[in-house]
Scaffold this active site. Sequence first.
Site, PDB file in Angstrom:
ATOM      1  N   LYS A 169       4.024  39.758  25.196  1.00  0.00           N
ATOM      2  CA  LYS A 169       2.933  38.994  24.577  1.00  0.00           C
ATOM      3  C   LYS A 169       2.826  37.611  25.213  1.00  0.00           C
ATOM      4  O   LYS A 169       3.810  36.876  25.283  1.00  0.00           O
ATOM      5  CB  LYS A 169       3.181  38.849  23.076  1.00  0.00           C
ATOM      6  CG  LYS A 169       2.114  38.055  22.323  1.00  0.00           C
ATOM      7  CD  LYS A 169       0.787  38.804  22.247  1.00  0.00           C
ATOM      8  CE  LYS A 169      -0.343  37.955  21.669  1.00  0.00           C
ATOM      9  NZ  LYS A 169      -0.316  37.848  20.219  1.00  0.00           N
ATOM     10  N   ASP A 228      -3.886  42.407  13.246  1.00  0.00           N
ATOM     11  CA  ASP A 228      -3.417  41.009  13.290  1.00  0.00           C
ATOM     12  C   ASP A 228      -3.056  40.533  11.895  1.00  0.00           C
ATOM     13  O   ASP A 228      -3.242  39.355  11.564  1.00  0.00           O
ATOM     14  CB  ASP A 228      -4.453  40.091  13.956  1.00  0.00           C
ATOM     15  CG  ASP A 228      -3.873  38.716  14.284  1.00  0.00           C
ATOM     16  OD1 ASP A 228      -2.639  38.584  14.348  1.00  0.00           O
ATOM     17  OD2 ASP A 228      -4.665  37.776  14.478  1.00  0.00           O
ATOM     18  N   HIS A 230       2.033  41.099  12.500  1.00  0.00           N
ATOM     19  CA  HIS A 230       3.080  40.079  12.338  1.00  0.00           C
ATOM     20  C   HIS A 230       3.859  40.425  11.083  1.00  0.00           C
ATOM     21  O   HIS A 230       3.284  40.440   9.985  1.00  0.00           O
ATOM     22  CB  HIS A 230       2.467  38.683  12.182  1.00  0.00           C
ATOM     23  CG  HIS A 230       1.661  38.263  13.370  1.00  0.00           C
ATOM     24  ND1 HIS A 230       2.204  37.586  14.435  1.00  0.00           N
ATOM     25  CD2 HIS A 230       0.356  38.462  13.681  1.00  0.00           C
ATOM     26  CE1 HIS A 230       1.259  37.362  15.337  1.00  0.00           C
ATOM     27  NE2 HIS A 230       0.133  37.895  14.911  1.00  0.00           N
TER      28      HIS A 230
HETATM   29  C1  NCD Z   1      -1.029  34.594  13.778  1.00  0.00           C
HETATM   30  C2  NCD Z   1       0.246  34.243  13.023  1.00  0.00           C
HETATM   31  O1  NCD Z   1       0.142  33.682  11.911  1.00  0.00           O
HETATM   32  O2  NCD Z   1       1.352  34.550  13.498  1.00  0.00           O
HETATM   33  N1  NCD Z   1      -2.124  33.852  13.214  1.00  0.00           N
HETATM   34  C3  NCD Z   1      -3.435  34.171  13.294  1.00  0.00           C
HETATM   35  O3  NCD Z   1      -4.259  33.379  12.824  1.00  0.00           O
HETATM   36  N2  NCD Z   1      -3.839  35.288  13.832  1.00  0.00           N
HETATM   37  C4  NCD Z   1      -0.844  34.322  15.228  1.00  0.00           C
HETATM   38  C5  NCD Z   1      -1.934  34.895  16.085  1.00  0.00           C
HETATM   39  O4  NCD Z   1      -2.026  36.112  16.277  1.00  0.00           O
HETATM   40  O5  NCD Z   1      -2.745  34.098  16.573  1.00  0.00           O
HETATM   41 ZN    ZN Z   2      -1.567  37.934  15.987  1.00  0.00          ZN
END
Ligand code: NCD
Ligand code: ZN
Length: 353
Positions: free
Chosen positions: A104, A256, A20
């Site tokens: 996604k 992630d 992200h």
């Molecule tokens: C992610 C986010 O903050 O965009 N958060 C997370 O806890 N992993 C979203 C996600 O991948 O679930």
């Molecule tokens: Zn994620």
Amino acid sequence: MSTPTPNNLTLIRPDDWHVHFRDDAILQAVVPYTASQFGRAIVMPNLMPPITSISAANSYRDRILAAVPEDISFDPLMTAYLTDTTDSNELAEGYEQGVFTAVKLYPANATTNSSHGVSDLHNVYGVLEKMQSIGMPLLIHGEVTDPTIDIFDREAVFIETILQPLIHDFRELRIVLEHVTTEEAVEFVTDRHASAPGKIGATITAHHLMINRTDIFRGGIRPHLYCLPIAKRERHRLALRKAAISGEGPFFLGTDTAPHSISAKESNCGCAGIFSSPVAMQAYAQVFDEENALEKLEDFASRNGPAFYGLPENEDTITLRRCERNSVDRVSVSGEDDVMPFLAEEGIIWSVN
Ligand code: NCD
Ligand code: ZN
């Protein structure tokens, strides 16, 4: 690959199959961390508003590339955010043009910025049929959203009640079960891979290899260890470690990394997400080293992902070196609060270059 030694290890440059980057100032601050370690990254589309069109993906990609330091080559792979009303032609065209690498699926309201997600998979059956026919991968956030289901059970229940029927209906659809956190997920992916090789992949984060649910409450509540899917019991963490170090095809690296400002994390209702990109390969190296499996790190980090996505492996390398324990600094974001990286307290005992 050079012979692994306890003190340094040269690998084909790895890729991160789940990141992200956000946007604006935070994007500027975080992109260089991923770009400095990884050749490519699958970029999640959960912006507000989400990335749903070819044009939005192209301009987001340009903004990411503008944040990559000049001396680094880095290829962001874009994804489309699936909604109840996604147009299958837009996805197919984006895939054909090489703009979208994958789609996604967020179940509506499962996690951060997922309010536009899919409310009922049957609403997108037409889109899934199209994706299946052109071989476009579906990346799944695998948690049910029913508030009456215990948060620690949401992944296992998703596999049984949503994913199994989905696979039954779409036998050829290529799926990545993202950020797996349970023994059930590892078993599901292993079995599916055995019966349908190439149709299933799974990303594993560094933090789910390092922490269990008890760590979130070690001495008090630790908001920087809260993410979704939430870390589970120790036996699940051990199952994830076993899967990662197996070197088996369906399991590959996806951090992630999910930055949120410190004030958004340390709050009455703190956001889900662990920001791990500054320590990503250092953390995976530590895990593989603890498991005496450094020789499997290249499969997990640099080979299995490209094999699943049908892409070449990167041509350059990185070197990991064991080092004195280094501290991990907060990351500053222009005009906003800092972001707290994973392992900021513990420090890291590997370096990357
Ligand atoms: C992610 C986010 O903050 O965009 N958060 C997370 O806890 N992993 C979203 C996600 O991948 O679930
Ligand atoms: Zn994620």
